[in-house]
Write a protein that holds these residues in place. Structure first.
Motif, PDB file in Angstrom:
ATOM      1  N   ASN A  25       0.811  -1.220   0.000  1.00  0.00           N
ATOM      2  CA  ASN A  25       0.000   0.000   0.000  1.00  0.00           C
ATOM      3  C   ASN A  25       0.846   1.274   0.000  1.00  0.00           C
ATOM      4  N   SER A  26       2.107   1.118  -0.338  1.00  0.00           N
ATOM      5  CA  SER A  26       2.997   2.287  -0.352  1.00  0.00           C
ATOM      6  C   SER A  26       2.574   3.269  -1.430  1.00  0.00           C
ATOM      7  N   SER A  27       2.726   4.537  -1.119  1.00  0.00           N
ATOM      8  CA  SER A  27       2.365   5.595  -2.059  1.00  0.00           C
ATOM      9  C   SER A  27       3.458   6.655  -2.067  1.00  0.00           C
ATOM     10  N   SER A  28       3.879   7.045  -3.246  1.00  0.00           N
ATOM     11  CA  SER A  28       4.923   8.066  -3.358  1.00  0.00           C
ATOM     12  C   SER A  28       4.412   9.455  -2.975  1.00  0.00           C
ATOM     13  N   GLU A  29       3.087   9.625  -2.956  1.00  0.00           N
ATOM     14  CA  GLU A  29       2.507  10.920  -2.620  1.00  0.00           C
ATOM     15  C   GLU A  29       2.614  11.220  -1.131  1.00  0.00           C
ATOM     16  N   ASN A  30       2.663  10.158  -0.311  1.00  0.00           N
ATOM     17  CA  ASN A  30       2.758  10.332   1.130  1.00  0.00           C
ATOM     18  C   ASN A  30       4.144   9.877   1.594  1.00  0.00           C
ATOM     19  N   LYS A  31       4.888  10.759   2.191  1.00  0.00           N
ATOM     20  CA  LYS A  31       6.258  10.449   2.591  1.00  0.00           C
ATOM     21  C   LYS A  31       6.310   9.329   3.626  1.00  0.00           C
ATOM     22  N   LEU A  32       5.331   9.272   4.520  1.00  0.00           N
ATOM     23  CA  LEU A  32       5.335   8.266   5.587  1.00  0.00           C
ATOM     24  C   LEU A  32       5.110   6.857   5.056  1.00  0.00           C
ATOM     25  N   THR A  33       4.388   6.728   3.944  1.00  0.00           N
ATOM     26  CA  THR A  33       4.073   5.406   3.397  1.00  0.00           C
ATOM     27  C   THR A  33       4.817   5.108   2.099  1.00  0.00           C
ATOM     28  N   SER A  34       5.790   5.883   1.759  1.00  0.00           N
ATOM     29  CA  SER A  34       6.516   5.693   0.504  1.00  0.00           C
ATOM     30  C   SER A  34       7.557   4.581   0.644  1.00  0.00           C
ATOM     31  N   PHE A  35       8.007   4.048  -0.499  1.00  0.00           N
ATOM     32  CA  PHE A  35       9.060   3.032  -0.496  1.00  0.00           C
ATOM     33  C   PHE A  35      10.360   3.610   0.059  1.00  0.00           C
ATOM     34  N   ALA A  36      10.580   4.901  -0.161  1.00  0.00           N
ATOM     35  CA  ALA A  36      11.809   5.527   0.344  1.00  0.00           C
ATOM     36  C   ALA A  36      11.886   5.436   1.863  1.00  0.00           C
ATOM     37  N   THR A  37      10.740   5.607   2.538  1.00  0.00           N
ATOM     38  CA  THR A  37      10.708   5.542   4.004  1.00  0.00           C
ATOM     39  C   THR A  37      10.720   4.099   4.490  1.00  0.00           C
ATOM     40  N   LYS A  38       9.905   3.246   3.876  1.00  0.00           N
ATOM     41  CA  LYS A  38       9.786   1.861   4.330  1.00  0.00           C
ATOM     42  C   LYS A  38      11.049   1.050   4.071  1.00  0.00           C
ATOM     43  N   LEU A  39      11.666   1.259   2.899  1.00  0.00           N
ATOM     44  CA  LEU A  39      12.810   0.442   2.507  1.00  0.00           C
ATOM     45  C   LEU A  39      14.147   1.169   2.631  1.00  0.00           C
ATOM     46  N   SER A  40      14.099   2.441   3.000  1.00  0.00           N
ATOM     47  CA  SER A  40      15.328   3.240   3.136  1.00  0.00           C
ATOM     48  C   SER A  40      16.155   3.206   1.852  1.00  0.00           C
ATOM     49  N   LEU A  41      15.472   3.489   0.747  1.00  0.00           N
ATOM     50  CA  LEU A  41      16.124   3.492  -0.557  1.00  0.00           C
ATOM     51  C   LEU A  41      16.221   4.916  -1.101  1.00  0.00           C
ATOM     52  N   PRO A  42      17.215   5.191  -1.935  1.00  0.00           N
ATOM     53  CA  PRO A  42      17.334   6.533  -2.537  1.00  0.00           C
ATOM     54  C   PRO A  42      16.231   6.761  -3.579  1.00  0.00           C
ATOM     55  N   ASP A  43      15.977   8.006  -3.876  1.00  0.00           N
ATOM     56  CA  ASP A  43      14.937   8.363  -4.835  1.00  0.00           C
ATOM     57  C   ASP A  43      15.228   7.816  -6.228  1.00  0.00           C
ATOM     58  N   SER A  44      16.489   7.658  -6.584  1.00  0.00           N
ATOM     59  CA  SER A  44      16.845   7.142  -7.907  1.00  0.00           C
ATOM     60  C   SER A  44      16.374   5.703  -8.099  1.00  0.00           C
ATOM     61  N   VAL A  45      16.199   4.974  -6.995  1.00  0.00           N
ATOM     62  CA  VAL A  45      15.697   3.593  -7.059  1.00  0.00           C
ATOM     63  C   VAL A  45      14.195   3.558  -6.843  1.00  0.00           C
ATOM     64  N   VAL A  46      13.723   4.349  -5.897  1.00  0.00           N
ATOM     65  CA  VAL A  46      12.304   4.343  -5.534  1.00  0.00           C
ATOM     66  C   VAL A  46      11.416   4.750  -6.709  1.00  0.00           C
ATOM     67  N   LYS A  47      11.860   5.727  -7.500  1.00  0.00           N
ATOM     68  CA  LYS A  47      11.027   6.226  -8.602  1.00  0.00           C
ATOM     69  C   LYS A  47      10.788   5.166  -9.678  1.00  0.00           C
ATOM     70  N   ASN A  48      11.594   4.102  -9.677  1.00  0.00           N
ATOM     71  CA  ASN A  48      11.447   3.042 -10.680  1.00  0.00           C
ATOM     72  C   ASN A  48      10.656   1.847 -10.160  1.00  0.00           C
ATOM     73  N   ILE A  49      10.270   1.835  -8.870  1.00  0.00           N
ATOM     74  CA  ILE A  49       9.455   0.750  -8.321  1.00  0.00           C
ATOM     75  C   ILE A  49       7.997   1.031  -8.639  1.00  0.00           C
ATOM     76  N   VAL A  50       7.362   0.099  -9.345  1.00  0.00           N
ATOM     77  CA  VAL A  50       5.951   0.257  -9.712  1.00  0.00           C
ATOM     78  C   VAL A  50       5.043  -0.298  -8.613  1.00  0.00           C
ATOM     79  N   SER A  51       5.321  -1.513  -8.156  1.00  0.00           N
ATOM     80  CA  SER A  51       4.485  -2.111  -7.104  1.00  0.00           C
ATOM     81  C   SER A  51       5.184  -3.323  -6.503  1.00  0.00           C
ATOM     82  N   PHE A  52       4.682  -3.743  -5.344  1.00  0.00           N
ATOM     83  CA  PHE A  52       5.179  -4.942  -4.656  1.00  0.00           C
ATOM     84  C   PHE A  52       3.975  -5.690  -4.116  1.00  0.00           C
ATOM     85  N   HIS A  53       3.941  -7.014  -4.311  1.00  0.00           N
ATOM     86  CA  HIS A  53       2.820  -7.823  -3.835  1.00  0.00           C
ATOM     87  C   HIS A  53       3.334  -9.146  -3.275  1.00  0.00           C
ATOM     88  N   SER A  54       2.566  -9.707  -2.353  1.00  0.00           N
ATOM     89  CA  SER A  54       2.862 -11.032  -1.805  1.00  0.00           C
ATOM     90  C   SER A  54       1.626 -11.914  -1.941  1.00  0.00           C
TER      91      SER A  54
END
Length: 322
Positions: free
Chosen positions: A94-123
């Motif tokens: 449920n990560s969203s790039s619009e919300n900093k608290l729920t973004s992949f950058a916050t959850k995974l501690s990844l740089p923006d250069s990587v986060v901007k290329n992540i489309v989705s993650f599912h289990s």
């Protein structure tokens, strides 16, 4: 004989009727296709314009920087169960790039250069054949029927799917995903408890092995008087219970060996043996989207052309008083 002849005649008639039905259906289908082709030809300009727009859209969606690649992996769980891991996974799904608290950058501690290329993650849950505990399929729709008791959800397996625009960044994302799960407090607690349980199981098994082995030596060296007796209508000569020590030793050795193997493999809460496997073909391939765009263009062209040719009828219908 007459009954057999009637049956043969009825069967032949049935085959002839089936052939005639298929023939009629084919003729009607060809006629409909012919009329649609005529309709598109009469409005050739509309067909060309719509086709160009749809093809241009497909080319834009499949440009090199917009291609999306799929990477999948089977995760093995140590300590926790699949349901718990999937609940924790929802934070990423449920990560969203619009919300900093729920973004992949916050959850995974990844740089923006990587986060901007992540489309989705599912289990997803992995379905196993309960008889031999072999995984048979992945529940991508997440609505597996609970009525089928022959197939159940595996408790120690979770299937993961990652969509990204840059396949070369998958190893970086994989490391971040594992770090996210393996540093979760609940998963770490379950993992530590499982290791302690396995260690204790090995310790107790070794103590029992030593005890049973000593008991077996005393029993084997002890002289037993030969005796003759009946037991459940069987004639037994001598002592027949010594073999039980052999069975006990084998059982304890098996428990100790299995526990040792599990403890060796139990290195962290979640392990991905093969890593994320990348599909080299993008999910939005140029040919795939090109074919879809042409089909959609034909459908839209038919609707627009049909609307123009029947505009008067439609107008009269709308103007008619009920």
């Amino acid at each position: 004989m007459k009954e057999n002849d009637n049956k043969e005649i009825n069967l032949l008639q049935l085959i002839v009727q089936l052939i005639n039905w298929l023939k009629n259906i084919s003729i009607k289908a060809v006629n409909i296709i012919g009329k649609l082709v005529q309709l598109l030809y009469r409005h050739l300009l509309i067909t060309i314009v719509v086709s160009v727009i749809c093809l241009s859209t497909s080319i834009y969606l499949t440009r090199p920087e917009a291609k999306v690649y799929k990477a999948e992996a089977l995760a093995i769980l140590y300590g926790s169960d699949a349901q718990t891991v999937r609940e924790i996974s929802k934070q990423l799904e449920n990560s969203s790039s619009e919300n900093k608290l729920t973004s992949f950058a916050t959850k995974l501690s990844l740089p923006d250069s990587v986060v901007k290329n992540i489309v989705s993650f599912h289990s997803y849950y992995v379905i196993e054949y309960i008889k031999d505990h072999v995984a048979v399929t992945v529940d991508y729709t997440d609505n597996y029927s609970q009525k089928d008791t022959m197939y159940v959800k595996m408790r120690d397996r979770v299937y993961m799917k990652l969509l990204t625009k840059k396949p070369n960044q998958v190893p970086i994302i994989e490391k971040a995903v594992l770090n996210y799960f393996n540093n979760n407090e609940m998963l770490k607690t379950h993992f530590i408890n499982t290791r302690n349980q396995l260690s204790e199981q090995i310790r107790v098994s070794k103590l029992e092995l030593s005890r049973v082995d000593s008991l077996a030596k005393v029993s084997y060296l002890k002289d037993n008087n030969q005796q003759l007796r009946f037991d459940k209508n069987r004639l037994i000569v001598g002592e027949q219970q010594k073999q039980l020590f052999y069975n006990d030793l084998l059982r304890l050795q098996e428990i100790s060996s299995n526990s040792q193997n599990e403890l060796t493999n139990c290195k962290q809460p979640i392990v991905i043996p093969s890593g994320f496997v990348i599909n080299p073909l993008p999910i939005n391939g140029t040919i795939k989207y090109g074919v879809f765009s042409l089909l959609i263009a034909l459908l839209i062209s038919i609707i627009i052309a049909g609307f123009f040719e029947n505009s008067k009828h439609i107008s009269n219908f709308l103007k008619a008083k009920s």
